[in-house]
Design an enzyme around this catalytic site. Structure first.
Site, mmCIF file in Angstrom:
data_model
loop_
_atom_site.group_PDB
_atom_site.id
_atom_site.type_symbol
_atom_site.label_atom_id
_atom_site.label_comp_id
_atom_site.label_asym_id
_atom_site.label_seq_id
_atom_site.Cartn_x
_atom_site.Cartn_y
_atom_site.Cartn_z
ATOM 1 N N ASP A 23 0.408 -11.247 -6.511
ATOM 2 C CA ASP A 23 1.621 -10.795 -5.822
ATOM 3 C C ASP A 23 2.218 -12.012 -5.131
ATOM 4 O O ASP A 23 1.647 -12.507 -4.150
ATOM 5 C CB ASP A 23 1.287 -9.732 -4.770
ATOM 6 C CG ASP A 23 0.790 -8.414 -5.351
ATOM 7 O OD1 ASP A 23 0.008 -8.456 -6.330
ATOM 8 O OD2 ASP A 23 1.149 -7.363 -4.810
ATOM 9 N N LYS A 81 8.289 -5.754 -6.195
ATOM 10 C CA LYS A 81 7.684 -5.173 -4.999
ATOM 11 C C LYS A 81 8.638 -5.289 -3.816
ATOM 12 O O LYS A 81 9.313 -6.294 -3.645
ATOM 13 C CB LYS A 81 6.365 -5.903 -4.736
ATOM 14 C CG LYS A 81 5.599 -5.476 -3.505
ATOM 15 C CD LYS A 81 4.287 -6.261 -3.453
ATOM 16 C CE LYS A 81 3.556 -6.108 -2.146
ATOM 17 N NZ LYS A 81 2.319 -6.945 -2.090
ATOM 18 N N LYS A 124 6.552 -1.561 -7.145
ATOM 19 C CA LYS A 124 5.504 -1.364 -6.143
ATOM 20 C C LYS A 124 6.147 -1.276 -4.767
ATOM 21 O O LYS A 124 6.978 -2.104 -4.403
ATOM 22 C CB LYS A 124 4.499 -2.515 -6.169
ATOM 23 C CG LYS A 124 3.456 -2.434 -5.052
ATOM 24 C CD LYS A 124 2.440 -3.569 -5.137
ATOM 25 C CE LYS A 124 1.525 -3.595 -3.922
ATOM 26 N NZ LYS A 124 0.513 -4.690 -4.003
#
Length: 230
Positions: A97, A161, A190
């Site tokens: 991430d 995300k 996400k």
């Protein structure tokens, strides 16, 4: 996926069980990994330093290890982010991430954001790791979110995300919905940041999120069970 129809097992499999605190100890990571294995979470989300420890703690559990890269500010060069990701993958990270260079997006430098994303996706593909791109939406306009999402739709990381959880605010259902509507099925979304109960989690799922980043996984699952079965 509809939150009204999701099973407990499906919900647990969407959770990235998280501890990104600067003061997290070995005992904290042992607890994190034990909880993640118990609930069959998707992964544990940690900073790069404890990746090798978590990979060993989770061996044979089916729970993946994820590393947060250039976290939480995103203010590293592309080369630095790529090197950090490669090291994390070498240490056992199966998911990455990373935070985009937010200032460059706000400057309108979409070419830089694309170059950065392409490089990070390439590094992850070479290492057989899932790539998630963190926008940090609290600092972005709706138009900027759409621009970053459109780039992702072309570059094709695995996920985009909403947040690090360290910004001025976390995930918002309206932002998840905007990201999902913009990218369609090309990339998953996400939601992370401030998701501490089942009600909030359900709102993110209904808006289109397919992963949830949270340090409150056990609480969310407990509330889910109470709502469904009591």
């Amino acid at each position: 996926m509809n939150s009204a129809e999701i099973t407990k097992e499906q919900l647990a499999g969407m959770l990235d069980h998280t501890n990104l605190k600067a003061f997290a100890s070995r005992q904290d990571f042992e607890t994190l990994c034990g909880e993640a294995a118990q609930i069959h979470a998707a992964m544990v989300a940690v900073n790069p330093a404890p990746v090798a420890l978590c990979r060993e703690l989770l061996r044979g559990s089916g729970v993946r290890v994820g590393a947060a890269i250039s976290f939480p500010l995103g203010q590293n060069t592309i080369a630095q982010k790529a090197a950090e990701a490669r090291q994390a993958i070498a240490d056992g990270a199966q998911e990455i991430d990373y935070v985009i260079q937010i200032g460059r997006l706000k400057d309108g430098d979409d070419a830089y954001i694309r170059e950065e994303m392409e490089e990070m996706v390439r590094v992850c593909r070479e290492g057989s790791a899932i790539c998630k791109v963190i926008f940090e939406n609290c600092y972005l306009t709706k138009e900027e979110i759409q621009r970053a999402t459109a780039i992702a739709g072309e570059v094709r990381p695995d996920f985009i995300k909403t947040s690090t959880g360290f910004g001025t605010s976390g995930a918002k259902a309206e932002d998840v919905r905007l990201m999902k509507e913009t990218v369609g099925n090309a990339v998953k979304v996400k939601a992370a940041g401030g998701i501490r109960d089942w009600k909030t989690c359900a709102a993110m799922i209904d808006a289109g999120a397919e992963r949830i980043g949270t340090s409150s996984s056990l609480k969310i699952l407990r509330e889910f069970k109470e709502e469904r079965y009591i």
